[in-house]
Each structure stands twice: as C-alpha cells, then as structure tokens.
Design an enzyme around this catalytic site. Structure first.
Site, PDB file in Angstrom:
ATOM      1  N   GLU A  48       0.911  -1.254   0.225  1.00 31.80           N
ATOM      2  CA  GLU A  48       0.011   0.068   0.234  1.00 31.80           C
ATOM      3  C   GLU A  48       0.982   1.264   0.031  1.00 31.80           C
ATOM      4  OE1 GLU A  48      -1.970   0.494   3.796  1.00 31.80           O
ATOM      5  OE2 GLU A  48      -3.167   2.143   2.971  1.00 31.80           O
ATOM      6  N   LYS A 137      -9.364   3.786  -2.483  1.00 36.87           N
ATOM      7  CA  LYS A 137      -9.698   3.305  -0.879  1.00 36.87           C
ATOM      8  C   LYS A 137     -11.125   4.118  -0.614  1.00 36.87           C
ATOM      9  CE  LYS A 137      -8.191   2.753   3.832  1.00 36.87           C
ATOM     10  NZ  LYS A 137      -6.998   2.855   4.869  1.00 36.87           N
ATOM     11  N   CYS A 171      -6.167  -2.061   3.158  1.00 37.95           N
ATOM     12  CA  CYS A 171      -5.822  -1.881   4.528  1.00 37.95           C
ATOM     13  C   CYS A 171      -7.010  -2.038   5.407  1.00 37.95           C
ATOM     14  CB  CYS A 171      -5.187  -0.587   4.628  1.00 37.95           C
ATOM     15  SG  CYS A 171      -4.434  -0.529   6.448  1.00 37.95           S
TER      16      CYS A 171
END
Length: 200
Positions: A48, A137, A171
């Site tokens: 990430e 995200k 994540c």
C-alpha cells in the site's frame, strides 16, 4: 463453467520506499517486479502507498484551525510525489509488468488530474502492461482523511485472470463487511489486500 488454472505463483513484495522520492521508489519497484518475474511469479503484489510512501506519523503541520509553514512544504513534497493515472509512472510500471508477463498490484498515492485530490489507490496491471483496474480506498482511516479523499468512482473493480476474478481491498477496507460482500458478489476468488505495517 470457467476453465481456470489451478495454481498461481504469487510474489508478495515486502519493501520500503525511498521516502518522498517518487523517481527512486519507482525505479526500486520496477527492479523488484523484474526480480519477482525472473523467479516465475505470475502475480506480483507490492505494498500500500509504496509510491511515494506512507507518511507514517506525519501531521503536515496540521492542527484544528491552523497550519504550520513547514507542514505546508512537506505537504507540497508529498503532493508532487503522488502519481497521476495514467501517466509516465504508470507507463513505466506497465512496461515492467509486460516484460515479465505478470499481473502486478501496486499501492500508490494518486493525484487526480482534474481536481488535484489525493487518493490512497491501488492499480492492477495486466500481463500486457495495461491498467486493468484502479481502485481508490473508499474511506481513508482516521487521520488519513487529512491526506486522501474518499473514493468517488469505479468502486471495487474486478480483473479477469486465468485463476478467476481478482479484486482488491486496501488496508482497513478488509474490515468492512459490505466491501467484502461487494467483491464476493462479483465472483472474486483472489482477494489482494495491499497492506503495509505503516512503518517506513
């Protein structure tokens, strides 16, 4: 019924960036992709926000109601190190994926070419070097919201692969039940959760 391949050789690359240095980190990632490909990897997963880095512990001089000048300078450095998609950096990464004939998943700080908003994004490159998916995200976690915006399009793209559909969560999205359901409903059999331990 799809005739899927049973085995996939995956390289999970755990590496650190060259902090705030987009060009040096890009060169490092390309080298790592080529190493993994030379080892026979068919799917290569990098961390990430590897480019330009995850700014662990930084505040960019921000407190409620004020900003410090040093923080503004740090922010400008980070902003300039973020990647416009598509662009020269994605062309170089795509060429590396093409050279090794592998799927490549990589986390970046993306800078929207129109709005200038930064996004915590993940790109999946196909073995021909094309961008197969770009995922932003959904909701940055905690203080990440000072740095990256909420996803605004292309929610949970899925890539057809010889092993089944590839999907991605970034994540803390892995803790979102409905995000997992969204990918499940798209038939995802391989989930790439592009995480980092948040330490440079």
């Amino acid at each position: 019924m799809l005739d899927l391949e049973k085995n996939c050789r995956v390289a999970v690359v755990q590496c650190s960036p060259v902090m705030f240095d987009k060009d040096a980190t890009l060169a490092k990632c390309i080298n790592l992709i080529k190493q993994a490909g030379a080892g026979g990897a068919q799917l290569i997963v990098l961390p990430e926000l590897i480019i330009p880095c995850y700014p662990y512990g930084m505040t960019f001089g921000f407190t409620v109601g004020s900003r410090q000048e040093e923080g503004r300078a740090d922010w400008k450095r980070y902003y300039d190190g973020s990647i416009v998609v598509p662009g020269a950096e994605t062309d170089a990464l795509g060429e590396a994926a093409r050279e090794v004939n592998a799927y490549v998943s990589i986390g970046i700080s993306e800078r929207d070419a129109v709005s200038g908003t930064l996004y915590n994004s993940n790109i999946i490159f196909a073995p021909d070097g094309s961008i197969a998916a770009l995922h932003r995200k959904l909701k940055p976690t905690g203080a990440e919201r000072f740095v990256w915006g909420d996803a605004d399009n292309a929610y949970f793209p899925v890539v057809a692969s010889p092993w089944g559909p590839l999907g991605n969560l970034i994540c803390w999205e892995s803790y979102m039940p409905l995000a997992r359901v969204a990918l499940y409903q798209k038939g995802v059999t391989i989930l790439i959760s592009c995480n980092t331990n948040d330490n440079p």
